[in-house]
Motif scaffolding. Structure first.
Motif, PDB file in Angstrom:
ATOM      1  N   SER A  39       0.825  -1.206   0.000  1.00 31.94           N
ATOM      2  CA  SER A  39       0.000   0.000   0.000  1.00 31.94           C
ATOM      3  C   SER A  39       0.863   1.261   0.000  1.00 31.94           C
ATOM      4  CB  SER A  39      -0.922   0.001   1.222  1.00 31.94           C
ATOM      5  OG  SER A  39      -1.759  -1.136   1.237  1.00 31.94           O
ATOM      6  N   ALA A  40       1.939   1.233   0.799  1.00 31.72           N
ATOM      7  CA  ALA A  40       2.817   2.399   0.881  1.00 31.72           C
ATOM      8  C   ALA A  40       3.495   2.670  -0.449  1.00 31.72           C
ATOM      9  CB  ALA A  40       3.853   2.188   1.976  1.00 31.72           C
ATOM     10  N   ARG A  41       4.005   1.627  -1.080  1.00 28.51           N
ATOM     11  CA  ARG A  41       4.672   1.829  -2.371  1.00 28.51           C
ATOM     12  C   ARG A  41       3.687   2.398  -3.389  1.00 28.51           C
ATOM     13  NH1 ARG A  41       8.349  -2.798  -4.550  1.00 28.51           N
ATOM     14  NH2 ARG A  41       6.499  -4.042  -4.042  1.00 28.51           N
ATOM     15  N   GLU A  42       2.484   1.881  -3.427  1.00 29.63           N
ATOM     16  CA  GLU A  42       1.472   2.375  -4.367  1.00 29.63           C
ATOM     17  C   GLU A  42       1.212   3.862  -4.167  1.00 29.63           C
ATOM     18  OE1 GLU A  42      -3.346   2.148  -4.458  1.00 29.63           O
ATOM     19  OE2 GLU A  42      -2.299   0.250  -4.122  1.00 29.63           O
ATOM     20  N   GLN A  43       1.050   4.273  -2.909  1.00 28.56           N
ATOM     21  CA  GLN A  43       0.740   5.667  -2.616  1.00 28.56           C
ATOM     22  C   GLN A  43       1.926   6.582  -2.898  1.00 28.56           C
ATOM     23  OE1 GLN A  43      -2.585   5.503  -2.544  1.00 28.56           O
ATOM     24  NE2 GLN A  43      -2.762   6.714  -0.672  1.00 28.56           N
ATOM     25  N   LEU A  44       3.115   6.156  -2.544  1.00 32.85           N
ATOM     26  CA  LEU A  44       4.296   7.000  -2.734  1.00 32.85           C
ATOM     27  C   LEU A  44       4.652   7.139  -4.210  1.00 32.85           C
ATOM     28  CD1 LEU A  44       6.444   5.679   0.243  1.00 32.85           C
ATOM     29  CD2 LEU A  44       5.267   7.887   0.095  1.00 32.85           C
ATOM     30  N   GLU A  45       4.526   6.076  -4.961  1.00 36.15           N
ATOM     31  CA  GLU A  45       4.800   6.155  -6.395  1.00 36.15           C
ATOM     32  C   GLU A  45       3.770   7.029  -7.104  1.00 36.15           C
ATOM     33  OE1 GLU A  45       5.052   2.080  -7.599  1.00 36.15           O
ATOM     34  OE2 GLU A  45       7.198   1.934  -7.120  1.00 36.15           O
ATOM     35  N   ALA A  46       2.535   7.022  -6.600  1.00 37.47           N
ATOM     36  CA  ALA A  46       1.523   7.914  -7.172  1.00 37.47           C
ATOM     37  C   ALA A  46       1.836   9.368  -6.847  1.00 37.47           C
ATOM     38  CB  ALA A  46       0.141   7.539  -6.639  1.00 37.47           C
ATOM     39  N   LEU A  47       2.352   9.600  -5.648  1.00 36.25           N
ATOM     40  CA  LEU A  47       2.713  10.958  -5.246  1.00 36.25           C
ATOM     41  C   LEU A  47       3.887  11.476  -6.059  1.00 36.25           C
ATOM     42  CD1 LEU A  47       2.634  13.418  -3.283  1.00 36.25           C
ATOM     43  CD2 LEU A  47       4.148  12.103  -1.789  1.00 36.25           C
ATOM     44  N   ASN A  48       4.932  10.663  -6.194  1.00 36.79           N
ATOM     45  CA  ASN A  48       6.140  11.106  -6.896  1.00 36.79           C
ATOM     46  C   ASN A  48       6.804   9.920  -7.599  1.00 36.79           C
ATOM     47  OD1 ASN A  48       8.398  12.328  -7.881  1.00 36.79           O
ATOM     48  ND2 ASN A  48       9.137  13.109  -5.919  1.00 36.79           N
ATOM     49  N   PRO A  49       6.510   9.717  -8.865  1.00 39.66           N
ATOM     50  CA  PRO A  49       7.112   8.596  -9.594  1.00 39.66           C
ATOM     51  C   PRO A  49       8.623   8.722  -9.760  1.00 39.66           C
ATOM     52  CG  PRO A  49       5.864  10.030 -11.071  1.00 39.66           C
ATOM     53  CD  PRO A  49       5.558  10.478  -9.687  1.00 39.66           C
ATOM     54  N   ASP A  50       9.190   9.890  -9.486  1.00 36.55           N
ATOM     55  CA  ASP A  50      10.642  10.054  -9.587  1.00 36.55           C
ATOM     56  C   ASP A  50      11.384   9.481  -8.386  1.00 36.55           C
ATOM     57  OD1 ASP A  50      10.345  11.349 -11.998  1.00 36.55           O
ATOM     58  OD2 ASP A  50      10.305  13.352 -11.098  1.00 36.55           O
ATOM     59  N   CYS A  51      10.657   9.183  -7.320  1.00 38.85           N
ATOM     60  CA  CYS A  51      11.261   8.605  -6.123  1.00 38.85           C
ATOM     61  C   CYS A  51      11.216   7.089  -6.248  1.00 38.85           C
ATOM     62  CB  CYS A  51      10.504   9.061  -4.870  1.00 38.85           C
ATOM     63  SG  CYS A  51      11.122   8.340  -3.335  1.00 38.85           S
ATOM     64  N   ALA A  52      12.381   6.450  -6.281  1.00 37.52           N
ATOM     65  CA  ALA A  52      12.451   4.994  -6.366  1.00 37.52           C
ATOM     66  C   ALA A  52      12.137   4.407  -4.991  1.00 37.52           C
ATOM     67  CB  ALA A  52      13.831   4.556  -6.835  1.00 37.52           C
ATOM     68  N   VAL A  53      11.107   3.585  -4.920  1.00 41.81           N
ATOM     69  CA  VAL A  53      10.672   2.992  -3.660  1.00 41.81           C
ATOM     70  C   VAL A  53      11.040   1.508  -3.663  1.00 41.81           C
ATOM     71  CG1 VAL A  53       8.727   2.533  -2.130  1.00 41.81           C
ATOM     72  CG2 VAL A  53       8.765   4.634  -3.492  1.00 41.81           C
ATOM     73  N   GLU A  54      11.871   1.140  -2.700  1.00 40.65           N
ATOM     74  CA  GLU A  54      12.330  -0.247  -2.566  1.00 40.65           C
ATOM     75  C   GLU A  54      11.771  -0.809  -1.271  1.00 40.65           C
ATOM     76  OE1 GLU A  54      16.510  -2.379  -1.378  1.00 40.65           O
ATOM     77  OE2 GLU A  54      16.591  -0.765  -2.861  1.00 40.65           O
ATOM     78  N   CYS A  55      11.135  -1.962  -1.335  1.00 42.94           N
ATOM     79  CA  CYS A  55      10.512  -2.561  -0.162  1.00 42.94           C
ATOM     80  C   CYS A  55      11.254  -3.818   0.260  1.00 42.94           C
ATOM     81  CB  CYS A  55       9.054  -2.907  -0.449  1.00 42.94           C
ATOM     82  SG  CYS A  55       8.003  -1.464  -0.776  1.00 42.94           S
ATOM     83  N   ARG A  56      11.492  -3.939   1.556  1.00 47.33           N
ATOM     84  CA  ARG A  56      12.118  -5.125   2.130  1.00 47.33           C
ATOM     85  C   ARG A  56      11.206  -5.648   3.235  1.00 47.33           C
ATOM     86  NH1 ARG A  56      18.694  -4.414   2.086  1.00 47.33           N
ATOM     87  NH2 ARG A  56      18.825  -3.092   0.221  1.00 47.33           N
TER      88      ARG A  56
END
Length: 251
Positions: free
Chosen positions: A86-103
């Motif tokens: 859920s967090a990755r989905e929301q953050l990528e929608a906010l700013n697709p230029d920010c690479a979000v890596e989940c562990r």
């Protein structure tokens, strides 16, 4: 920097303390956020919004209805989903230029150390002493600054540790013998949403200031806030030369 990026971050770039060069610094920077609850979600939103180039996120929980009053990254439709997804989905929608890596957590000591070594700064957004001790040890070993937040009821605190720069570490402030097993939780004691949100937002602010080299150096200090009276104070944290975690670390 592209025209689109200049337009997106215009209100930051116009600050003489940031400018184009500072915005590029943020784009080239990275942070690890451990815990995506009431602290981690506002911190992640503001860091992604500010244009941080890479965010590494770790959590192990799912979104619950009781999270929604304070964990501002999630919506009703996210209940039951993994927080990381859920967090990755929301953050990528906010700013697709920010690479979000989940562990996926909980991370063991080796995985936590690897994650800390891969970033410029670590944010401890957890809610229990064992996790905080483990994160602190990883940061000391990796020689990375740690921005630590905590909140319960109407009380919040923020501390910045950087043993590589000669400051105290979390274990200097809270020795492992301090009885973490008896720590109160938000489920038991309660938490007002804006209180934990304020601390998470301040963690993001502290992170941006560290990366940009702005303001007074708050490393080695503890900020304590009472939301009911709006009184706050800042305390200097002495480094313990006998600390089992950072005592042998040379700045």
């Amino acid at each position: 920097m592209s025209t689109r990026s200049l337009a997106r971050y215009a209100r930051q770039i116009v600050l003489r303390e940031v400018g184009v060069n500072g915005q590029q610094v943020l784009r080239d920077s990275s942070a690890l956020i451990v815990g995506l609850g009431g602290l981690g979600t506002p911190a992640a939103l503001y860091l992604a919004g500010a244009g941080l180039g890479r965010l590494v996120l770790t959590d192990f929980d799912r979104v619950h209805a009781s999270n929604l009053h304070r964990q501002v990254l999630y919506r009703g439709e996210h209940v039951g989903q993994d927080k990381l997804d859920s967090a990755r989905e929301q953050l990528e929608a906010l700013n697709p230029d920010c690479a979000v890596e989940c562990r996926t957590g909980p991370l063991d000591a080796a995985a936590l150390l690897d994650a800390a070594r891969s970033v410029d700064v670590v944010l401890d957004c957890t809610d229990n002493f064992p996790s905080r001790f483990a994160i602190n040890r990883a940061c000391v070993t990796a020689r990375k600054p740690l921005v630590s937040g905590a909140a319960i009821r109407f009380e919040g605190q923020l501390a910045i540790f950087d043993s590589a720069r000669g400051t105290a570490c979390y274990a200097c402030l809270f020795p492992s013998s301090s009885g973490g097993e008896a720590q109160e939780t938000c489920e038991e004691a309660g938490i007002l949403g804006p209180v934990v949100g304020t601390i998470g937002t301040r963690q993001a602010l502290a992170t941006l200031k560290l990366l940009l080299g702005l303001g007074d150096d708050a490393r080695g200090t503890l900020w304590v806030w009472d939301a009911l009276t709006d009184a706050s104070r800042r305390l200097s944290i002495p480094r313990d030369p006998r600390c089992p975690v950072c005592g042998n670390i040379s700045p």
